[in-house]
Design an enzyme around this catalytic site. Structure first.
Site, PDB file in Angstrom:
ATOM      1  N   ARG A  59      -6.947   5.601   7.643  1.00  0.00           N
ATOM      2  CA  ARG A  59      -8.125   5.504   6.322  1.00  0.00           C
ATOM      3  C   ARG A  59      -9.542   5.385   6.356  1.00  0.00           C
ATOM      4  O   ARG A  59     -10.123   5.581   4.840  1.00  0.00           O
ATOM      5  CB  ARG A  59      -7.433   4.503   5.775  1.00  0.00           C
ATOM      6  CG  ARG A  59      -5.606   4.401   5.356  1.00  0.00           C
ATOM      7  CD  ARG A  59      -5.416   5.535   4.238  1.00  0.00           C
ATOM      8  NE  ARG A  59      -5.617   6.691   4.986  1.00  0.00           N
ATOM      9  CZ  ARG A  59      -4.949   7.357   5.999  1.00  0.00           C
ATOM     10  NH1 ARG A  59      -3.872   6.577   6.245  1.00  0.00           N
ATOM     11  NH2 ARG A  59      -5.010   8.655   5.790  1.00  0.00           N
ATOM     12  N   ASP A  92     -10.097  -0.149  -1.064  1.00  0.00           N
ATOM     13  CA  ASP A  92     -11.631   0.370  -0.028  1.00  0.00           C
ATOM     14  C   ASP A  92     -12.942   0.165  -0.953  1.00  0.00           C
ATOM     15  O   ASP A  92     -12.265  -1.110  -1.133  1.00  0.00           O
ATOM     16  CB  ASP A  92     -11.587   2.342  -0.919  1.00  0.00           C
ATOM     17  CG  ASP A  92     -11.159   2.284  -1.869  1.00  0.00           C
ATOM     18  OD1 ASP A  92     -12.461   1.739  -3.074  1.00  0.00           O
ATOM     19  OD2 ASP A  92     -10.312   2.586  -2.995  1.00  0.00           O
ATOM     20  N   HIS A 107      -4.577  -7.029  -2.792  1.00  0.00           N
ATOM     21  CA  HIS A 107      -4.811  -5.958  -1.740  1.00  0.00           C
ATOM     22  C   HIS A 107      -5.200  -5.727  -0.270  1.00  0.00           C
ATOM     23  O   HIS A 107      -4.868  -5.392   0.346  1.00  0.00           O
ATOM     24  CB  HIS A 107      -3.970  -5.087  -1.849  1.00  0.00           C
ATOM     25  CG  HIS A 107      -2.517  -4.633  -3.238  1.00  0.00           C
ATOM     26  ND1 HIS A 107      -1.951  -3.897  -4.075  1.00  0.00           N
ATOM     27  CD2 HIS A 107      -1.667  -5.707  -4.028  1.00  0.00           C
ATOM     28  CE1 HIS A 107      -1.784  -4.182  -5.056  1.00  0.00           C
ATOM     29  NE2 HIS A 107      -0.828  -5.491  -4.774  1.00  0.00           N
ATOM     30  N   CYS A 115      -7.320 -12.310  12.161  1.00  0.00           N
ATOM     31  CA  CYS A 115      -6.873 -12.458  13.183  1.00  0.00           C
ATOM     32  C   CYS A 115      -5.095 -13.148  12.570  1.00  0.00           C
ATOM     33  O   CYS A 115      -5.724 -14.409  12.513  1.00  0.00           O
ATOM     34  CB  CYS A 115      -7.497 -12.953  14.320  1.00  0.00           C
ATOM     35  SG  CYS A 115      -6.443 -13.862  15.406  1.00  0.00           S
ATOM     36  N   CYS A 118      -5.673 -16.796  14.737  1.00  0.00           N
ATOM     37  CA  CYS A 118      -6.058 -18.084  14.222  1.00  0.00           C
ATOM     38  C   CYS A 118      -6.687 -17.853  13.276  1.00  0.00           C
ATOM     39  O   CYS A 118      -7.741 -18.639  12.671  1.00  0.00           O
ATOM     40  CB  CYS A 118      -7.688 -17.812  15.845  1.00  0.00           C
ATOM     41  SG  CYS A 118      -8.780 -16.655  14.799  1.00  0.00           S
ATOM     42  N   ASN A 202      -5.404   5.928 -17.661  1.00  0.00           N
ATOM     43  CA  ASN A 202      -4.757   7.267 -16.556  1.00  0.00           C
ATOM     44  C   ASN A 202      -5.291   7.876 -16.670  1.00  0.00           C
ATOM     45  O   ASN A 202      -5.721   8.758 -17.525  1.00  0.00           O
ATOM     46  CB  ASN A 202      -3.504   6.655 -16.657  1.00  0.00           C
ATOM     47  CG  ASN A 202      -3.520   5.021 -16.262  1.00  0.00           C
ATOM     48  OD1 ASN A 202      -3.826   4.840 -14.738  1.00  0.00           O
ATOM     49  ND2 ASN A 202      -2.015   4.296 -16.825  1.00  0.00           N
TER      50      ASN A 202
HETATM   51 ZN   LIG Z   1      -8.243 -15.081  16.436  1.00  0.00          ZN
END
Ligand SMILES: [Zn+2]
Length: 246
Positions: A59, A92, A107, A115, A118, A202
């Site tokens: 992607r 994107d 999103h 991560c 953490c 649309n």
């Molecule tokens: Zn981390």
């Protein structure tokens, strides 16, 4: 003349489709024989970790090969002229490439990693992530690192500010919906409920037999333009200009 009127633009895959980014919604919904849902599901991604990273590396590579289209540039132009908030389901960075600021990516973002061990989030641009050796720069986790994209069955923390924004729309404000049918975020229900000025662009109307509550319908909008986003630019600009400056 400056005024308080607020322009909120909500966009989906149809905005970036005109730049050549595939949506994975049409067609067979498969990628290298994997169901799309299987390579971006928070409950299963660790079992498919290398496949998940290959999917998102693809992607990112696709993103590196495309450019913003005239509709991205129109949204940026509105942001320079009016009090504007850009909300997008797209992961994107084409709005940012066109010069947009403070886009609410509900999103997540393809160009970031996060991560889970953490909580660190960082930018990697369109680079590939090596699932076998790349680690979190903060804590060194190997298996806790995922794309900073909201997976299926994962919380979307930015939905809360997004709903607050929609609920705050006043009669004088403007809501523009571009390139989404409302199947994921029920923007049709928002458009039906809020009393502001509303425009839709649309590619085509949602077929009646596919329509479910939450999806968009022309009756919810003052203007509904059914054509590719890049071809709706001038007409949509004239509508919004009239509302924001009238
Ligand atoms: Zn981390």
């Amino acid at each position: 003349m400056m005024h308080d009127r607020h322009l909120v633009c909500f966009s989906g895959a149809g905005l970036s489709a005109d730049s050549g980014l595939s949506t994975f919604r049409g067609g067979d919904g498969l990628w290298e024989n994997h169901r799309i849902e299987d390579v971006c599901d928070i409950t299963t991604w660790k079992q498919n970790r290398e496949t998940v990273h290959r999917f998102y590396n693809d992607r990112r590579a696709a993103l590196a090969s495309v450019q913003p289209n005239p509709m991205h540039r129109l949204l940026v132009d509105w942001q320079s002229r009016y009090r504007t908030t850009l909300v997008t389901q797209n992961v994107d960075n084409l709005l940012e490439q066109a010069g947009a600021r403070d886009v609410l990516h509900v999103h997540g973002r393809l160009t970031e990693m996060e991560c889970l061990a953490c909580g660190h989030v960082w930018e990697i641009g369109t680079a590939a992530w090596n699932a076998a050796s790349d680690r979190c720069p903060d804590c060194g986790s190997l298996k806790g690192v995922k794309p900073n994209v909201v997976f299926f069955h994962e919380q979307a923390p930015l939905y809360q500010p997004m709903w607050k924004l929609f609920n705050g729309l006043k009669a004088d404000d403007v809501l523009v919906v571009i390139g989404t049918d409302g199947a994921v975020v029920p923007i049709g229900a928002v458009a039906a409920a809020v009393r502001c000025r509303k425009a839709l662009n649309n590619l085509e109307p949602v077929p009646l037999e596919d329509w479910v509550p939450g999806m968009v319908a022309p009756a919810f909008f003052h203007h509904a333009l059914f054509k590719p986003a890049a071809e709706a630019v001038d007409e949509l600009d004239a509508i919004v200009r009239g509302w924001m400056e009238g």
